[in-house]
Design a protein around this motif. Structure first.
Motif, PDB file in Angstrom:
ATOM      1  N   GLU A   1       0.829  -1.214   0.000  1.00 53.89           N
ATOM      2  CA  GLU A   1       0.000   0.000   0.000  1.00 53.89           C
ATOM      3  C   GLU A   1       0.862   1.261   0.000  1.00 53.89           C
ATOM      4  OE1 GLU A   1      -2.974   0.026   2.972  1.00 53.89           O
ATOM      5  OE2 GLU A   1      -3.885  -1.872   2.346  1.00 53.89           O
ATOM      6  N   HIS A   2       1.921   1.255   0.794  1.00 54.45           N
ATOM      7  CA  HIS A   2       2.792   2.425   0.834  1.00 54.45           C
ATOM      8  C   HIS A   2       3.533   2.577  -0.482  1.00 54.45           C
ATOM      9  CE1 HIS A   2       6.194   5.017   1.969  1.00 54.45           C
ATOM     10  NE2 HIS A   2       5.378   5.496   2.900  1.00 54.45           N
TER      11      HIS A   2
ATOM     12  N   ARG B   1       1.197   4.105  -2.913  1.00 51.40           N
ATOM     13  CA  ARG B   1       1.000   5.537  -2.690  1.00 51.40           C
ATOM     14  C   ARG B   1       2.139   6.339  -3.311  1.00 51.40           C
ATOM     15  NH1 ARG B   1      -0.885   4.007   2.531  1.00 51.40           N
ATOM     16  NH2 ARG B   1       1.128   4.508   3.506  1.00 51.40           N
TER      17      ARG B   1
ATOM     18  N   ARG C   1       1.617   6.363  -7.003  1.00 51.16           N
ATOM     19  CA  ARG C   1       0.493   7.238  -7.351  1.00 51.16           C
ATOM     20  C   ARG C   1       0.936   8.701  -7.414  1.00 51.16           C
ATOM     21  NH1 ARG C   1      -4.503   6.148  -3.716  1.00 51.16           N
ATOM     22  NH2 ARG C   1      -3.142   7.135  -2.184  1.00 51.16           N
TER      23      ARG C   1
ATOM     24  N   GLY D   1      -4.433   6.573  -9.156  1.00 49.27           N
ATOM     25  CA  GLY D   1      -5.289   6.310  -8.015  1.00 49.27           C
ATOM     26  C   GLY D   1      -6.731   6.086  -8.399  1.00 49.27           C
TER      27      GLY D   1
END
Length: 253
Positions: A229-230, A233, A236, A243
């Motif tokens: 997830e990081h 991010r 993104r 996103g």
């Protein structure tokens, strides 16, 4: 970039090339086995590294008139985070620039008597369609980047190339025919490129993101341990539209 050479005694040597001049080379595309089955940079450095697929790649390169070849398991010193990061950010280009790319399908077997011709039917269609190679995250960019993709069985027998097997590759992966034929990836929407990666897997969770860097032509440092997830991010931030588009696919389903 480090390249391997196969010596007359069957051992391998590594040579580093820095700068613009890199000799013509072959490159291997494959799926990793268990860690203990793969030959590492340290193994080659100690003169103890050997395996069927690395021997295959070296011998096939020589047949094609190439003295050098590259294999991800043993041409990168993974103990150096800086080197690993540089290699992964460069990998799409390395596959793109290779004179030959050999896809070694360890789970596809054919009779030793089979001899490929451009008009030959694929002798192992079901096994080819079910090959693990088509399910891995890293092989997506390898499929697209290399224009000289050649597919080999576990016996080292040529099954066909990117052109002759184009319709199979398209049907199995969903990758657009135009992308397989070399149309710039910028011509394809972010959503479409993400869809090609849907349902592919990587052993390390962050690699689900890192294996997309070449597909989106972005570079960013690798931070193993940050979690998927990081990592996403951070990606993104490089591609703001990502996103929104990611929600339109089942990439993280």
């Amino acid at each position: 970039m480090r390249l391997l050479q196969l010596q007359d005694d069957g051992t391998f040597s590594l040579t580093s090339y820095v700068g613009k001049y890199i000799p013509p080379y072959a490159i291997l595309s494959h799926t990793w086995g268990a860690d203990h089955e793969e030959i590492t940079f340290e193994d080659i450095a100690k003169g103890t590294g050997n395996s069927t697929k690395i021997q295959f790649c070296g011998k096939q390169a020589i047949k094609d008139g190439l003295q050098h070849f590259w294999v991800d398991t043993c041409c990168i010193d993974k103990s150096s985070s800086a080197e690993l990061s540089e290699a992964i950010n460069s990998m799409f280009r390395w596959y793109q620039n290779a004179t030959r790319c050999y896809v070694y399908l360890s789970d596809v077997s054919v009779d030793a008597s089979y001899q490929y011709t451009p008009s030959s039917p694929l002798p192992c269609e079901l096994a080819f369609r079910q090959s693990r190679w088509f399910t891995r995250g890293w092989t997506l960019q390898e499929t697209i980047a290399s224009s000289s993709l050649q597919f080999f069985s576990r016996e080292g027998i040529l099954l066909g190339d990117k052109t002759s097997l184009e319709h199979y590759i398209h049907e199995i992966t969903g990758i657009a025919i135009q992308a397989l034929q070399g149309t710039p990836l910028s011509d394809f929407s972010i959503a479409e490129r993400i869809s090609w990666a849907a349902n592919r897997e990587t052993t390390i969770e962050e690699d689900q993101v890192y294996c997309l860097l070449g597909i989106f032509d972005v570079h960013m440092p690798l931070i193993y341990g940050e979690g998927m997830e990081h990592a996403f991010r951070r990606l993104r931030k490089e591609i703001p539209e990502l996103g929104r588009k990611i929600k339109e696919t089942n990439f993280y389903a």
